[in-house]
Enzyme design. Structure first.
Site, PDB file in Angstrom:
ATOM      1  N   LEU A 111       0.940  -1.241  -0.040  1.00  0.00           N
ATOM      2  CA  LEU A 111       0.023   0.193  -0.205  1.00  0.00           C
ATOM      3  C   LEU A 111       0.795   1.152  -0.197  1.00  0.00           C
ATOM      4  O   LEU A 111       0.798   2.265   0.546  1.00  0.00           O
ATOM      5  CB  LEU A 111      -0.715  -0.157   1.144  1.00  0.00           C
ATOM      6  N   VAL A 159       2.306   3.381  -5.166  1.00  0.00           N
ATOM      7  CA  VAL A 159       1.472   2.806  -6.327  1.00  0.00           C
ATOM      8  C   VAL A 159       0.002   1.834  -5.900  1.00  0.00           C
ATOM      9  O   VAL A 159      -0.893   2.099  -6.392  1.00  0.00           O
ATOM     10  CB  VAL A 159       2.073   1.700  -7.231  1.00  0.00           C
ATOM     11  N   ARG A 176       2.852  -3.578   5.771  1.00  0.00           N
ATOM     12  CA  ARG A 176       3.665  -3.838   6.685  1.00  0.00           C
ATOM     13  C   ARG A 176       3.013  -2.950   7.910  1.00  0.00           C
ATOM     14  O   ARG A 176       2.853  -3.339   9.216  1.00  0.00           O
ATOM     15  CB  ARG A 176       4.830  -3.360   6.610  1.00  0.00           C
ATOM     16  N   LYS A 220       9.765  -5.160 -11.514  1.00  0.00           N
ATOM     17  CA  LYS A 220      10.892  -5.693 -12.483  1.00  0.00           C
ATOM     18  C   LYS A 220      11.793  -6.546 -11.881  1.00  0.00           C
ATOM     19  O   LYS A 220      12.373  -7.262 -12.799  1.00  0.00           O
ATOM     20  CB  LYS A 220      11.239  -4.385 -13.118  1.00  0.00           C
ATOM     21  N   GLU A 266       2.670  -5.630 -16.933  1.00  0.00           N
ATOM     22  CA  GLU A 266       3.045  -4.283 -17.611  1.00  0.00           C
ATOM     23  C   GLU A 266       3.675  -3.267 -16.996  1.00  0.00           C
ATOM     24  O   GLU A 266       4.417  -2.489 -17.350  1.00  0.00           O
ATOM     25  CB  GLU A 266       1.499  -3.838 -18.122  1.00  0.00           C
ATOM     26  N   GLY A 285      12.427  13.874  -4.257  1.00  0.00           N
ATOM     27  CA  GLY A 285      11.833  12.674  -4.603  1.00  0.00           C
ATOM     28  C   GLY A 285      11.983  12.084  -5.834  1.00  0.00           C
ATOM     29  O   GLY A 285      11.245  10.846  -5.927  1.00  0.00           O
ATOM     30  N   GLU A 322      16.072   7.824  -4.777  1.00  0.00           N
ATOM     31  CA  GLU A 322      16.102   7.394  -3.631  1.00  0.00           C
ATOM     32  C   GLU A 322      17.137   7.937  -2.657  1.00  0.00           C
ATOM     33  O   GLU A 322      18.303   8.374  -3.139  1.00  0.00           O
ATOM     34  CB  GLU A 322      16.301   5.801  -3.656  1.00  0.00           C
ATOM     35  N   LYS A 351      14.774  -3.873 -16.618  1.00  0.00           N
ATOM     36  CA  LYS A 351      13.709  -3.554 -17.536  1.00  0.00           C
ATOM     37  C   LYS A 351      14.121  -4.029 -18.816  1.00  0.00           C
ATOM     38  O   LYS A 351      13.188  -4.477 -19.572  1.00  0.00           O
ATOM     39  CB  LYS A 351      13.245  -2.077 -17.456  1.00  0.00           C
TER      40      LYS A 351
END
Length: 429
Positions: A12, A15, A46, A107, A131, A189, A192, A207
């Protein structure tokens, strides 16, 4: 009323929340396109108490993420946890073993374990769809697997990491150095706190291995992808490239040939006449070259909650319609196992930048190493001294085998004239 497709959602984060918001916002349209409603019935993450900006009280909460695979009310599991192994892989294996559809944006897991999971999906007669694992909201997997399915693909390549493209295009626009722009990308943002996977090309390599498998009908071979990133690109490289009529982009390139499967992620000089030279910011773009369809360009947002959620829900709509086939466009047992190609045989032009001490004989030493390795120099540019007294020397080579450039650089290894390692970038043709 037609029975809805019931979803169990694992993860959660950005995305996962986007998937819930998208289904809430477009539920009537989705139902019309899917032929039946799509609804979330169970969730797992979590931290149950964290405020995610959406109402979660309507969904069944499951503490053990892997238990979603056996949730009685769920037809399909969506995995948005991340990681090539661990809970994500355990959930994928359990879900497919239970004969349920599995949708993921992961990925790394598909790059490492995609062949195993594709075989499990085929054995169970279940859907495996990903996808969102490549290029966010851009339907490039669907485009290759379905739209270009009748074509022999000669090459697939593109900008596969938005963080690197943001950094490079920012350096290009403002003349700033890598470290400074990386810090800004982290503050905004786009990168990372530990940006290693992005800036060292690992994310793009994941990818690329997926795209390569679908484009060429080969087994995913992430371990054969040669990857290097952008951490050693400096503002002077950007400026030299611009003066020569190029822009620097981190590209993933894959080609299949009788000599093996070539897969590489590496900074390239891209001609300003090429569409990829004009892809800026955190955008992704993929080019596929088919023998009948010609060159296809897929471009758009490669990350973010909205675009990635869009790709996830598009996969769910396909499953709701009953429209799914082999995960990699052909049955897993039909995927070829090709040895990696020797990049030394590839013929191309190259850009090589040296940082050298400001003394007599340095240029002659570099030129001699190039000559002895059989490298033909198209142009050599020397700039004025840097604040530390070093000098930048940039060489553009004529077309020739990559092995020769590698041999020239090996001859110069340990030279007292060089300050640091040379920067070698390929020129896209």
């Amino acid at each position: 009323m037609t029975k809805p497709l019931r979803i169990a959602l694992a993860g959660l984060g950005t995305v996962g929340g986007g998937v819930i918001r998208l289904i809430d916002a477009n539920n009537a349209l989705i139902a019309r396109r899917a032929g039946r409603p799509i609804e979330i019935v169970a969730i797992s993450a979590r931290d149950r108490a964290k405020d995610r900006g959406v109402d979660l009280s309507r969904f069944a909460w499951v503490d053990d993420t892997t238990a979603l695979a056996h949730h009685d009310d769920a037809d399909v599991v969506v995995e948005l946890i991340g990681g090539s192994d661990g809970p994500a892989l355990a959930l994928a294996r359990s879900t497919l073993a239970a004969g349920k559809g599995f949708v993921t944006a992961n990925k790394a897991m598909i790059a490492h374990h995609g062949l195993e999971l594709a075989r499990a999906a085929e054995k169970a007669g279940a859907a495996l769809k990903f996808e969102a694992a490549v290029a966010g909201g851009i339907p490039v997997i669907k485009g290759l697997r379905e739209g270009a399915a009748a074509n022999e693909i000669a090459r697939v390549y593109g900008i596969l990491n938005g963080t690197c493209n943001f950094i490079l295009s920012k350096m290009e626009a403002e003349g700033r150095d890598f470290a400074e722009v990386l810090a800004e990308a982290q503050a905004l943002g786009f990168a990372e706190s530990d940006p290693t996977f992005d800036i060292d090309g690992i994310d793009a390599a994941h990818k690329l291995s997926i795209l390569s498998s679908i484009a060429f009908g080969t087994q995913p071979a992430f371990g054969d992808v040669v990857a290097s990133g952008i951490r050693h690109v400096i503002a002077a490289d950007i400026a030299e490239a611009a003066a020569l009529g190029y822009r620097i982009r981190l590209l993933g390139i894959a080609e299949d040939s009788p000599h093996g499967l070539f897969q590489r992620v590496h900074p390239h000089l891209v001609p300003v006449s090429h569409p990829l030279a004009h892809v800026t910011g955190a955008t992704n773009a993929v080019v596929a070259e088919g023998n009948f369809v010609g060159r296809l360009l897929f471009q758009g947002a490669g990350a973010g909650d909205g675009p990635t959620a869009s790709a996830v829900v598009a996969d769910l709509i396909d499953i709701a319609r009953g429209e799914f086939g082999p995960a990699f466009a052909m049955p897993a047992d039909a995927l070829a196992s090709h040895a990696p190609a020797d990049s030394g045989d590839r013929r191309a032009r190259a850009y090589v930048r040296f940082t050298v001490t400001d003394k007599v004989g340095v240029l002659a030493e570099i030129a001699a190493a190039m000559r002895d390795a059989g490298v033909s120099i198209e142009s050599l540019i020397q700039r004025g001294a840097m604040p530390d007294g070093s000098v930048l020397v940039a060489i553009v080579t004529h077309e020739g085998p990559e092995r020769s450039v590698a041999q020239a650089l090996e001859k110069l290894r340990g030279s007292q004239s060089l300050v640091g390692q040379p920067m070698w970038m390929h020129i896209l043709s």
